[in-house]
Design an enzyme around this catalytic site. Structure first.
Site, short mmCIF file in Angstrom:
data_model
loop_
_atom_site.label_atom_id
_atom_site.label_comp_id
_atom_site.label_asym_id
_atom_site.label_seq_id
_atom_site.Cartn_x
_atom_site.Cartn_y
_atom_site.Cartn_z
N GLU A 57 0.83 -1.20 0.00
CA GLU A 57 0.00 0.00 0.00
C GLU A 57 0.87 1.26 0.00
OE1 GLU A 57 -3.63 1.71 2.85
OE2 GLU A 57 -2.31 0.09 3.54
N LYS A 126 -9.18 2.78 -2.34
CA LYS A 126 -9.44 2.02 -1.12
C LYS A 126 -10.86 2.32 -0.64
CE LYS A 126 -7.21 1.13 3.39
NZ LYS A 126 -6.00 1.45 4.19
N CYS A 182 -5.57 -3.06 1.86
CA CYS A 182 -5.40 -3.19 3.31
C CYS A 182 -6.70 -3.35 4.09
CB CYS A 182 -4.57 -2.03 3.84
SG CYS A 182 -3.77 -2.41 5.43
N VAL A 373 -10.52 -62.46 4.78
CA VAL A 373 -9.22 -61.91 5.17
C VAL A 373 -8.14 -62.60 4.35
CG1 VAL A 373 -7.65 -61.47 7.09
CG2 VAL A 373 -10.12 -61.56 7.50
#
Length: 685
Positions: A57, A126, A182, A373
């Site tokens: 910024e 902004k 921001c 199994v």
């Protein structure tokens, strides 16, 4: 080499965009120095083939200069700095997102100026100005919220101005981005939400954001959450060294998040300028929005922001060169590399399975469970899940009926492991030799094996697989039980199961949502976390070292046993293909490209903990291409009818399941032709 082949190794051919967050060395108010710092990073970004570069910024003026923002001489210096950066960017490829204070109509705005190849594309003010605690921005700036459809005179021209701008490359379809600044990020309604709903895939945040204890975690949390919520990538660049420290300090935190994942992060509190670089998969983001209906419902509920936003097009001129790949690609997309996350995932996956089976047993009023199994991975995992489910139900493990059913190719080691596991777990164990029944059936069919010929065709295999399942269902009838399926997600994807009266069918398919690669780690997790006793752990460890085999065909003359992966490909690759097709819907060329980056070099990248050295393999492009082609044929053309009729089983992974009642619906008589045609984009060498 064809044009398609030539571009195969270029990220831009696969919907990827290289982005970077810049952390320049700032000043306490020297715009000329700030311009040179910005250009130095822009030149570095050009050399690094970056498409989109986001600065902090007010990086051209400095942020913490307070009332200097209102000085005419200072503002003229800022305008000169902007002109210098614009002129200096003419031969540079990155789109620059610069932080600049600009005056318009008697007001000063904190803005982002978007510059491409020596031209200003637009200016975004902004929206929300902090005026609490250490912040005092309303003393200098006017808020931009609600300013739409306007223009501003800057740099000798008139360009779009407002919070209603998104920027889209005309020649790189997935380079579409929006900008906020921001405090906008901390607002309950960030402007970038509307930009995303209007089509922006990449969201940029120019931030000053001084550092206090805990704030770095908060920034990352916001970025992760916002990138998930908006199906976007979020590029964040905070002010770093050089800003005034009159009352504040700055850490230079920068990062790139995509769908909640952190792709790259900066070194905080560094004394040198940095670029935090990552390749964003914008194509994946676009595809995710198409399958995530709530995203589009939200756009409708917001009055379709795309009708209000201005889409600013520009020529980006991507080179389509091979510039490497700057993003992590997991070898095992179902298995995290990070040990802590792997533990969390294994805990959840295991307990999802246990909960599912536990609930089915209780609701069905079943007295017993019946499991075949074999001593292999899948039946082993199903059995230990069943044991844990009965423990939680307060039921004796003796009511789990385990049957080993040796056939013509059953190995002594696997049979011994099956017996040892059943004994260690304390389940009821029995053996049924299926060979007499199989010989009878093969003889009744007139199969040449019955006459002594070594005819080991699919009929020979499926007679054995079918008999095993037939016995299990009849045993369940006889003993008031449910048959627990052992087949896994990978086998369902490949159709590697015998349909109907075979291992495709059961009363409850407890492993149906678990891929083969994850099953190995689940068993390791059970050992590591002490889910069972030491005797059971010893057997589980032996089973993990056993080669994956259906054991339906006798060993060959050399003694080599039937290998599943020799027939259908390495499960590591198949699970990679499965994840990127089912979860993301990617085309074959992109899957092959990502697979090569994940698997092309065994020494590169991270491996999940616990992978044995012998299994840390590499696969070249021809190998990947071969197995991907086979996977596409099996998945899209020959196997869907098996998935269309699968039994119930719990979904485990966010990557999806293959139940026709859940994540995956497809025609049983479909074709793989479109995907195989896409394979032509993958080089053969």
């Amino acid at each position: 080499m064809s044009k398609a082949d030539k571009h195969f190794h270029a990220i831009h051919a696969h919907g990827l965009v290289r982005v970077a967050a810049a952390t320049p060395i700032a000043t306490a108010g020297d715009p000329a120095a700030n311009a040179e710092a910005a250009l130095a990073l822009a030149r570095q970004a050009h050399d690094d083939h970056i498409d989109l570069l986001v600065y902090p910024e007010l990086n051209l003026s400095s942020y913490a200069v307070d009332d200097l923002h209102l000085q005419d001489g200072f503002r003229r210096a800022v305008e000169a700095a902007l002109a210098a950066v614009v002129a200096g960017s003419a031969r540079l490829s990155p789109v620059l997102v610069l932080g600049v204070p600009l005056a318009r109509n008697g007001r000063l705005y904190n803005t982002a100026v978007i510059v491409s190849r020596g031209a200003i594309l637009g200016v975004v003010p902004k929206s929300f100005l902090p005026n609490y605690r250490e912040y005092y921005e309303k003393r200098w700036f006017a808020p931009g919220a609600g300013l739409t459809g306007l223009t501003i005179d800057v740099g000798g021209g008139t360009v779009p101005f407002g919070t209603d701008l998104i920027f889209a490359a005309d020649d790189l379809p997935d380079l579409v981005f929006g900008v906020e600044i921001c405090e906008d990020y901390w607002a309950p309604t960030p402007p970038s939400t509307m930009a995303a709903l209007a089509g922006a895939l990449i969201l940029c945040n120019l931030s000053a954001s001084n550092i206090v204890v805990g704030k770095a975690r908060e920034r990352a949390l916001l970025a992760a959450a916002h990138s998930v919520r908006t199906c976007s990538a979020y590029v964040f660049a905070a002010a770093g060294p050089g800003e005034s420290t009159t009352d504040l300090s700055w850490d230079g935190q920068a990062f790139v998040h995509e769908l909640g994942d952190e792709l790259a992060t900066s070194r905080r509190f560094s004394d040198s300028a940095q670029l935090t670089v990552a390749d964003v998969d914008a194509g994946r983001l676009r595809a995710e929005r198409m399958r995530f209906g709530t995203f589009n419902d939200a756009a409708a509920a917001a009055g379709h922001p795309e009708t209000r936003f201005r889409r600013i097009g520009f020529a980006h001129e991507p080179s389509f060169a091979d510039i490497g790949l700057r993003r992590p690609v997991a070898r095992f997309p179902f298995v995290p590399d990070d040990p802590a996350r792997l533990d969390e995932d294994c805990y959840e996956a295991f307990n999802i399975q246990v909960e599912g089976l536990q609930r089915r047993v209780a609701n069905a009023g079943a007295q017993r469970l019946v499991i075949g199994v074999s001593g292999g991975l899948d039946s082993t995992h199903a059995l230990i899940v069943a044991a844990k489910a009965f423990d939680r139900l307060g039921r004796p493990r003796g009511d789990i009926l385990g049957f080993t059913m040796p056939g013509f190719a059953t190995g002594e080691d696997t049979k011994a492991n099956a017996w040892a596991l059943m004994t260690a777990l304390g389940v009821s164990a029995a053996e049924i030799d299926i060979r007499p029944a199989a010989r009878q059936m093969l003889g009744d069919m007139g199969h040449p094996f019955a006459d002594g010929e070594p005819a080991y065709d699919v009929t020979f295999e499926n007679v054995q697989a079918g008999l095993r399942t037939d016995y299990l269902f009849r045993l369940a009838n006889q003993r008031e039980g449910l048959v627990v399926g052992t087949g896994d997600l990978s086998e369902l994807a490949l159709g590697w199961c015998t349909y109907g009266v075979g291992d495709q069918m059961s009363h409850y398919a407890v492993n149906a949502g678990v891929p083969k690669t994850l099953i190995q780690f689940l068993i390791r997790w059970c050992i590591r976390t002490g889910q069972y006793d030491a005797g059971t752990d010893a057997v589980l460890t032996r089973i993990l070292g056993t080669e994956i085999s259906p054991e339906l065909v006798p060993p060959d003359a050399s003694g080599a046993i039937q290998s599943t992966e020799a027939r259908i490909g390495p499960y590591a690759l198949n699970d990679f293909f499965l994840h990127h097709i089912v979860r993301w819907g990617m085309d074959p060329a992109k899957i092959a490209y990502l697979a090569l980056n994940a698997w092309g070099d065994a020494g590169a990248g991270e491996w999940p903990p616990g992978v044995p050295e012998a299994q840390r393999l590499a696969y070249d492009l021809p190998t990947i291409r071969h197995w991907l082609g086979l996977f596409l044929r099996r998945f899209f053309q020959t196997s869907q009818f098996k998935r269309s009729a699968i039994p119930n089983g719990p979904k485990v992974s966010t990557a999806g399941a293959l139940s026709p009642r859940g994540d995956w619906r497809a025609p049983s008589d479909g074709t793989a032709a479109p995907w195989l045609a896409g394979m032509e984009r993958v080089p053969k060498v």
